[in-house]
Design a protein around this motif. Structure first.
Motif, PDB file in Angstrom:
ATOM      1  N   GLU A  69       1.106  -1.466  -0.186  1.00  0.00           N
ATOM      2  CA  GLU A  69       0.461  -0.496   0.070  1.00  0.00           C
ATOM      3  C   GLU A  69       1.018   1.045   0.019  1.00  0.00           C
ATOM      4  O   GLU A  69       2.207   1.046   0.245  1.00  0.00           O
ATOM      5  CB  GLU A  69      -0.850  -0.303   1.138  1.00  0.00           C
ATOM      6  N   THR A  70       0.536   2.331  -0.808  1.00  0.00           N
ATOM      7  CA  THR A  70       0.915   3.282  -0.867  1.00  0.00           C
ATOM      8  C   THR A  70       0.523   4.401   0.065  1.00  0.00           C
ATOM      9  O   THR A  70      -0.642   4.620   0.524  1.00  0.00           O
ATOM     10  CB  THR A  70       1.319   3.969  -2.445  1.00  0.00           C
ATOM     11  N   ALA A  71       1.439   5.316   0.513  1.00  0.00           N
ATOM     12  CA  ALA A  71       0.832   7.153   1.178  1.00  0.00           C
ATOM     13  C   ALA A  71      -0.538   7.290   1.207  1.00  0.00           C
ATOM     14  O   ALA A  71      -1.386   7.595   0.973  1.00  0.00           O
ATOM     15  CB  ALA A  71       1.994   7.461   1.522  1.00  0.00           C
ATOM     16  N   GLU A  72      -0.021   7.186  -0.878  1.00  0.00           N
ATOM     17  CA  GLU A  72      -2.469   7.416  -1.115  1.00  0.00           C
ATOM     18  C   GLU A  72      -2.853   6.824  -1.706  1.00  0.00           C
ATOM     19  O   GLU A  72      -3.791   7.178  -1.612  1.00  0.00           O
ATOM     20  CB  GLU A  72      -1.510   8.102  -3.127  1.00  0.00           C
ATOM     21  N   GLY A  73      -2.882   5.809  -0.650  1.00  0.00           N
ATOM     22  CA  GLY A  73      -3.652   4.632  -0.534  1.00  0.00           C
ATOM     23  C   GLY A  73      -3.972   3.288  -1.700  1.00  0.00           C
ATOM     24  O   GLY A  73      -4.911   2.569  -2.269  1.00  0.00           O
ATOM     25  N   ASP A  74      -2.745   2.999  -2.612  1.00  0.00           N
ATOM     26  CA  ASP A  74      -2.820   2.377  -3.668  1.00  0.00           C
ATOM     27  C   ASP A  74      -2.177   0.954  -3.685  1.00  0.00           C
ATOM     28  O   ASP A  74      -1.408   1.413  -2.466  1.00  0.00           O
ATOM     29  CB  ASP A  74      -1.755   3.417  -4.884  1.00  0.00           C
ATOM     30  N   VAL A  75      -3.207  -0.014  -4.045  1.00  0.00           N
ATOM     31  CA  VAL A  75      -2.137  -1.013  -3.730  1.00  0.00           C
ATOM     32  C   VAL A  75      -2.106  -1.337  -4.860  1.00  0.00           C
ATOM     33  O   VAL A  75      -2.653  -1.651  -5.967  1.00  0.00           O
ATOM     34  CB  VAL A  75      -3.388  -2.226  -3.704  1.00  0.00           C
ATOM     35  N   ILE A  76      -0.728  -1.905  -4.477  1.00  0.00           N
ATOM     36  CA  ILE A  76       0.353  -2.637  -5.521  1.00  0.00           C
ATOM     37  C   ILE A  76       1.082  -4.499  -5.203  1.00  0.00           C
ATOM     38  O   ILE A  76       1.533  -4.269  -4.494  1.00  0.00           O
ATOM     39  CB  ILE A  76       1.467  -2.396  -6.074  1.00  0.00           C
ATOM     40  N   ALA A  77       0.839  -4.747  -6.663  1.00  0.00           N
ATOM     41  CA  ALA A  77       0.901  -5.751  -6.110  1.00  0.00           C
ATOM     42  C   ALA A  77       2.611  -6.272  -6.337  1.00  0.00           C
ATOM     43  O   ALA A  77       2.970  -5.921  -7.943  1.00  0.00           O
ATOM     44  CB  ALA A  77      -0.101  -6.217  -7.103  1.00  0.00           C
ATOM     45  N   VAL A  78       3.176  -7.117  -6.084  1.00  0.00           N
ATOM     46  CA  VAL A  78       4.659  -7.083  -5.954  1.00  0.00           C
ATOM     47  C   VAL A  78       5.336  -8.326  -5.749  1.00  0.00           C
ATOM     48  O   VAL A  78       4.637  -9.731  -5.496  1.00  0.00           O
ATOM     49  CB  VAL A  78       5.500  -6.124  -5.015  1.00  0.00           C
ATOM     50  N   ALA A  79       6.191  -9.166  -6.780  1.00  0.00           N
ATOM     51  CA  ALA A  79       6.909 -10.806  -6.417  1.00  0.00           C
ATOM     52  C   ALA A  79       7.277 -10.428  -5.826  1.00  0.00           C
ATOM     53  O   ALA A  79       9.236 -10.078  -6.392  1.00  0.00           O
ATOM     54  CB  ALA A  79       6.268 -11.531  -7.821  1.00  0.00           C
ATOM     55  N   VAL A  80       7.670 -11.266  -4.655  1.00  0.00           N
ATOM     56  CA  VAL A  80       9.072 -11.437  -4.062  1.00  0.00           C
ATOM     57  C   VAL A  80      10.094 -12.210  -3.946  1.00  0.00           C
ATOM     58  O   VAL A  80       8.705 -13.630  -3.518  1.00  0.00           O
ATOM     59  CB  VAL A  80       9.098 -11.099  -2.341  1.00  0.00           C
ATOM     60  N   PRO A  81      10.626 -12.402  -5.170  1.00  0.00           N
ATOM     61  CA  PRO A  81      11.404 -13.672  -4.799  1.00  0.00           C
ATOM     62  C   PRO A  81      12.165 -14.539  -3.706  1.00  0.00           C
ATOM     63  O   PRO A  81      12.162 -13.736  -2.749  1.00  0.00           O
ATOM     64  CB  PRO A  81      13.091 -14.045  -5.871  1.00  0.00           C
ATOM     65  N   PRO A  82      12.179 -15.983  -3.125  1.00  0.00           N
ATOM     66  CA  PRO A  82      12.129 -16.245  -2.085  1.00  0.00           C
ATOM     67  C   PRO A  82      13.626 -15.867  -1.441  1.00  0.00           C
ATOM     68  O   PRO A  82      13.328 -15.896   0.132  1.00  0.00           O
ATOM     69  CB  PRO A  82      11.930 -17.376  -2.140  1.00  0.00           C
ATOM     70  N   ALA A  83      14.474 -15.328  -2.391  1.00  0.00           N
ATOM     71  CA  ALA A  83      15.592 -15.043  -1.762  1.00  0.00           C
ATOM     72  C   ALA A  83      15.900 -14.336  -2.174  1.00  0.00           C
ATOM     73  O   ALA A  83      16.452 -13.746  -3.262  1.00  0.00           O
ATOM     74  CB  ALA A  83      17.159 -16.335  -1.565  1.00  0.00           C
ATOM     75  N   PRO A  84      15.925 -12.436  -1.366  1.00  0.00           N
ATOM     76  CA  PRO A  84      15.652 -11.776  -2.165  1.00  0.00           C
ATOM     77  C   PRO A  84      16.856 -10.948  -2.445  1.00  0.00           C
ATOM     78  O   PRO A  84      17.677 -11.066  -1.055  1.00  0.00           O
ATOM     79  CB  PRO A  84      14.848 -10.471  -0.910  1.00  0.00           C
TER      80      PRO A  84
END
Length: 670
Positions: A510-525
């Motif tokens: 979630e951003t400070a403006e209230g938007d929700v963004i999908a992020v794919a986090v690798p298992p070993a960032p």
């Protein structure tokens, strides 16, 4: 480096201020071997300036009126600590003639001018009349009281066009008329008189030269008690917002050597006319189209916020000069000793949110990391608390270069490297301002910032999203039952499996403006690419990456779903029934009572913080429910009241309706 000459008569000086200016004065006192005494309010008990001083004295509670503005408390602190002098910094009591008088009566030296200079220059009208009688140019103009229209026309020709015709009584711009030629004058006089008589009951008029596209130029002066007065060149302070300076530089790109000499002579004449003593600044207005013509505005009888740019281009420590002059020493420099080396530019860093109309921000500074290679005068450190009690300026970043282009580039680079995590700042806006064509070319006027489009921070970069997403705790409340999983491997949420490549973990941010963004986090960032991050108590992750700071919050699937549903409801609704605090502060007024019917735009609550009041208005017609009381301290985005639509309010009175409260509770910030 050789030790500086001691300042005779002063072994202890009390600094009657706070924040970055107190730290800056203490730095010079330490270099000169003078013991420093800080003063502090309850809000500043743990502030950096208190720790850095040799000793510190509490002078009262957080409110400035009961601490930093309390003359008796400050003078008592000076006497009890054994200080021979008081340095007032700027603001607070620095130009208060009663404070200077109280110091003298207590046998303590006030590091500033005498009472006459404070009294004359403290009144703008009196100051203008006074300096005009000593040959200092003021804005041409005259009072039309008792004059015929023919006499007014003759005086207008002498004053020069364009002119501003305005009522002598009243204000707020009522009745003001711009006259660009003699032919326009009769109609303008008739209109201005008519409006003035109707609005103020007095049709007396004033006429002044209209300064179009004005630039704000000021000159630094030094004067001792032995009759010597010198100037240290000029500063350009044209970039202002709401009459508050934002960027300052020295020298001005619009001032040539001849104009500099004439400006300096006028400033020295103004100072000499009141037997000035110490460091002071004489401010002038200059038309952008005629930079060789200037007019006196006022004289500031103290050190200015922007004094570092003068120090960087001249090499003189202005605080040291103040101390030596106050101790009775003659100036050790003549006008011919003043040389301007290169160019310096300063940016004021404020705790504020440009995206929300520059509303002040408060909170804990989780991480403070100033840029290297430039001068930074700061009020904060990591773990400092920025409260709503005082001015929101938390630092000044000052860059020096061989020329203006180099100084601009270095300042922009320094702002990109300055890290402030934990509260909003105007750093992004400052960088956008520096990039403006008018700033880059030096073609500026005081309206430049007002003409800029509303500032937006832009979408968070991928590196910041990755850091925030990786901060989601797989064992936290977003994952109920996580603590009961079979092993630490499961609790890690890494996606590990026997054989095969583990999948990326899907996380929403979630951003400070209230938007929700999908992020794919690798298992070993992987590495964060130099990003700096910190997490606050409310679960927001502050990330500084590639010169930009973002406030982001990682969400589990359930929370992300609720945010998206709420966003759909918000889009479908006319407006949000919840009224939230636009900034942290104190509730100073509640304008309605529970159950009252209000109309769109009615004032519901007023919040005060950092010398600013902000009314919270009804977003639509409806029935109000107030959730706060006068005197209550509120957080940013805290719900202050609800304005239910009339139909919804009527429905909520029915015992069969149990959905209204749940619906309102899920609505996000408007």
């Amino acid at each position: 480096m050789p030790l500086p000459e001691p300042v005779e008569g002063f072994d202890t000086v009390l600094v009657a201020n706070r924040g970055e200016i107190a730290r800056r004065v203490i730095r010079t006192l330490r270099r000169l071997g003078i013991r420093s005494i800080a003063v502090y309010s309850d809000a500043d008990a743990g502030a950096p300036h208190v720790r850095e001083a040799d000793d510190a004295v509490r002078i009262g509670p957080a409110a400035a009126a009961q601490s930093y503005l309390d003359i008796d408390a400050v003078v008592a602190a000076a006497v009890e600590s054994g200080a021979q002098a008081v340095h007032p910094g700027y603001g607070f009591l620095s130009e208060n003639v009663a404070f200077a008088r109280a110091c003298a009566e207590a046998g303590v030296v006030f590091i500033g001018p005498g009472e006459r200079a404070l009294e004359v220059m403290g009144d703008k009208i009196r100051a203008k009349e006074h300096v005009a009688s000593h040959g200092v140019p003021t804005v041409p103009g005259f009072s039309a009281a008792g004059m015929t229209d023919a006499e007014i026309a003759a005086s207008a020709e002498r004053a020069g066009f364009p002119l501003l015709v305005k009522p002598s009584a009243g204000g707020g711009g009522k009745g003001m008329q711009v006259v660009r030629s003699a032919a326009e004058l009769p109609d303008a006089l008739a209109t201005a008189r008519r409006v003035a008589a109707a609005a103020f009951g007095d049709d007396t008029l004033l006429l002044e030269r209209l300064i179009e596209r004005p630039r704000h130029i000021e000159v630094q002066v030094l004067a001792d008690a032995h009759g010597s007065v010198v100037h240290l060149g000029e500063r350009e302070c044209t970039l202002q917002r709401r009459h508050q300076k934002v960027i300052e530089e020295a020298p001005s790109p619009a001032v040539d050597a001849d104009t500099r000499a004439r400006l300096g002579a006028a400033a020295c004449a103004a100072a000499a006319s009141v037997d000035y003593r110490g460091a002071g600044t004489v401010e002038f207005l200059v038309a952008a189209s005629q930079p060789d013509e200037f007019f006196f505005i006022e004289m500031n009888t103290r050190l200015q916020v922007e004094h570092p740019v003068t120090e960087l281009v001249t090499g003189f420590d202005l605080v040291e000069q103040q101390l030596r002059i106050a101790a009775g020493e003659p100036l050790a420099l003549a006008q011919d000793d003043v040389r301007l080396d290169g160019h310096a530019i300063e940016a004021r860093v404020y705790a504020e949110t440009p995206e929300r109309g520059f509303l002040p921000a408060t909170g804990e500074v989780l991480v403070w990391r100033p840029a290297e290679g430039v001068r930074t005068d700061s009020a904060v450190e990591s773990a400092s608390a920025v409260t709503a009690d005082y001015d929101p300026m938390i630092a000044k970043v000052i860059a020096h270069g061989a020329d203006r282009a180099e100084a601009l580039a270095r300042l922009d680079g320094a702002l990109a490297e300055t890290v402030v995590l934990g509260l909003d700042t105007n750093i992004g806006f400052l960088r956008a301002l520096l990039a403006e064509d008018g700033v880059q070319t030096g073609d500026m006027d005081t309206g430049l910032i007002d003409r800029m489009p509303p500032y937006t921070a832009g979408a968070p970069i991928a590196a910041a999203l990755d850091v925030a997403a990786a901060a989601l705790d797989p064992t936290g409340p977003e994952h109920p039952g996580a603590e009961r999983r079979a092993s630490a491997l499961w609790r890690a949420g890494s996606g590990w499996r026997s054989g095969g490549t583990p999948p990326a973990r899907a996380v929403s941010v979630e951003t400070a403006e209230g938007d929700v963004i999908a992020v794919a986090v690798p298992p070993a960032p992987g590495a964060s690419g130099g990003a700096i991050d910190a997490r606050d108590a409310d679960g927001w992750v502050w990330v500084h990456a590639d010169g930009v700071t973002h406030r982001l919050r990682p969400l589990g699937r359930r929370a992300a779903m609720h945010r998206r549903l709420a966003a759909r409801e918000r889009a479908a609704a006319a407006s949000d029934p919840q009224l939230r605090a636009p900034m942290p502060g104190a509730v100073v007024a509640v304008h309605v009572t529970d159950g009252a019917t209000v109309a769109t735009g009615d004032r519901i609550v007023t919040i005060e913080a950092m010398k600013m009041e902000h009314p919270v208005l009804a977003p639509h017609d409806g029935v109000v429910r107030v959730d706060v009381a006068v005197g209550e301290q509120v957080r940013r985005d805290q719900v202050l009241a609800h304005v239910a639509l009339v139909d919804a309010a009527a429905a909520s009175d029915s015992p069969d309706d149990s959905t209204a409260d749940a619906h309102e509770a899920s609505a996000p910030t408007s």
